[in-house]
Design an enzyme around this catalytic site. Sequence first.
Site, short mmCIF file in Angstrom:
data_model
loop_
_atom_site.label_atom_id
_atom_site.label_comp_id
_atom_site.label_asym_id
_atom_site.label_seq_id
_atom_site.Cartn_x
_atom_site.Cartn_y
_atom_site.Cartn_z
N THR A 85 0.87 -1.18 0.00
CA THR A 85 0.00 0.00 0.00
C THR A 85 0.90 1.23 0.00
O THR A 85 1.03 1.92 1.01
CB THR A 85 -0.94 0.02 1.23
OG1 THR A 85 -0.16 -0.14 2.43
CG2 THR A 85 -1.96 -1.10 1.15
N PHE A 147 3.13 -7.51 11.91
CA PHE A 147 4.02 -6.69 12.72
C PHE A 147 5.47 -7.12 12.49
O PHE A 147 6.21 -7.42 13.43
CB PHE A 147 3.66 -6.81 14.20
CG PHE A 147 2.22 -6.46 14.50
CD1 PHE A 147 1.81 -5.14 14.53
CD2 PHE A 147 1.28 -7.45 14.72
CE1 PHE A 147 0.49 -4.81 14.80
CE2 PHE A 147 -0.04 -7.14 14.99
CZ PHE A 147 -0.44 -5.81 15.03
N ASN A 209 3.13 2.02 14.45
CA ASN A 209 4.19 2.67 13.68
C ASN A 209 4.30 4.15 13.99
O ASN A 209 5.40 4.72 14.02
CB ASN A 209 3.95 2.46 12.18
CG ASN A 209 4.44 1.10 11.71
OD1 ASN A 209 5.07 0.35 12.47
ND2 ASN A 209 4.16 0.76 10.47
N PHE A 250 14.58 2.13 21.21
CA PHE A 250 14.28 3.08 20.15
C PHE A 250 14.49 4.53 20.56
O PHE A 250 13.93 5.44 19.96
CB PHE A 250 12.85 2.87 19.60
CG PHE A 250 12.67 1.51 18.99
CD1 PHE A 250 13.19 1.23 17.74
CD2 PHE A 250 12.03 0.50 19.69
CE1 PHE A 250 13.05 -0.04 17.18
CE2 PHE A 250 11.89 -0.77 19.15
CZ PHE A 250 12.40 -1.04 17.89
N ASN A 252 17.48 5.90 20.23
CA ASN A 252 18.82 6.03 19.68
C ASN A 252 18.83 7.13 18.62
O ASN A 252 18.23 6.97 17.56
CB ASN A 252 19.28 4.70 19.08
CG ASN A 252 19.41 3.61 20.12
OD1 ASN A 252 19.98 3.83 21.19
ND2 ASN A 252 18.87 2.45 19.83
N GLY A 254 20.09 9.55 15.67
CA GLY A 254 20.87 9.26 14.48
C GLY A 254 20.36 10.02 13.27
O GLY A 254 19.83 11.12 13.38
N CYS A 261 7.72 1.16 5.50
CA CYS A 261 6.55 1.21 6.38
C CYS A 261 6.40 2.54 7.10
O CYS A 261 5.45 3.28 6.84
CB CYS A 261 6.61 0.06 7.39
SG CYS A 261 6.35 -1.57 6.67
#
EC number: 1.1.1.22
Length: 433
Positions: A85, A147, A209, A250, A252, A254, A261
């Site tokens: 999609t 997932f 997400n 998560f 981190n 950068g 996605c």
Amino acid sequence: MKLSVIGCGYLGAVHAAAMASLGHTVVGIDVDQEKIDKLSAGQTPFFEPGLDEILQAGIDSGRLSFSTDYASLADAEVHFIGVGTPQRRDGQGADMTYVDAATNGILSYAKPGSLIAGKSTVPVGTAARLSELAAAKGVRLAWNPEFLREGFAVKDTVDPDRLVYGVADATRDEDVATLDAVYASILERGTPRLVTNQATAELVKVAANSFLATKISFINAMAEISEVAGADVTQLADAIGHDVRIGRKFLNAGVGFGGGCLPKDIRAFAARAEELGKGESVAFLKQVDEINLRRRQHVVDRVVDSFDGQVFGHRVAVLGLAFKPDSDDIRDSPALDVAVRLKGLGAEVVSFDPEAMDNARRLHPQLAYADSLEHALEGAEAVVVVTEWKQFRELDPVATAAKVARPIVFDGRNILDPVAWKAAGWTYTGMGR
């Protein structure tokens, strides 16, 4: 059971092979003949750890086959929709062309009483619309979101952290029983199973997400503040990550997120919210997207600054092209974007990635691609690390310094030890450090 999987891209190919590994008889269907030929020969069209093995095992057992003919799904009891999609070309919303085509293809051959189980990430309300089409053919429809994490997709399919069934109230018991039969061996291990209505199941993936993207962009926003304030964002993340309400995962900082996605899903979610008259509820996602995108330019700006504002003609080694390690996926890749932007400014960019160079070369033939990590480093006046592959993380700063023309490194993923690299004579620049 007899299953079909429509769409043999990343999601569909993994799901088909994984279901066969659980003992089901599976046919994967796709309109791309070249892709079907490769899969039928046991060749994966993309890199995903562990997929080669279960693909070949499924084919050898006779439980897994692939076809371009929708008629081959006629005997299946459950039909999974695993097509893409992508973002629409004329806006931010999701392009439903492939989902609609897959549904129509299934309904042309599916036997009455069979179940369509959508796995594709779709705008909320899609299942209700498709249920009406399915009901007219005597076919049931549920939504069973995926997932998957690239690099861990096989494990996430055969050993997921949860299963979600979005079913229509009128057929709740029958649909749940059918999906329970599909996932019987997974459920026996105690995997959590959540039964919801269709709308909730559609929202689960985009909500997950969106939350993940928000967390990543939050720490990158903190990195921006840390740089001008003289703080270290990695220590900041460690400190706030001890709070159980926040967690360290998560956080981190950068060069930002990419892939097929997160970027398109948060944009499609915001677009769908606008259509529902609730755009203000997720208006913050636009800022999440903006923070993420400007991290790429930030890395480029730091590299240019190291050459006194003029990068033209200077040799820059870009380490990484895939959007994440253990993948060859370059969709919306921050790493590839950094390489392209530096090349656009006139830099002599030499890129290396363990898996993604063929994909990158097809999309951006103007870049130079090294045949080895050593070749990429040779004579470099700046080294930019933008994908956190293990072999980049484990680079020896002393040995690496001997290969380059100028020991300047930009750690776009904060995976290198600043103390060790500085001690080896490098000028080290991290993200928010």
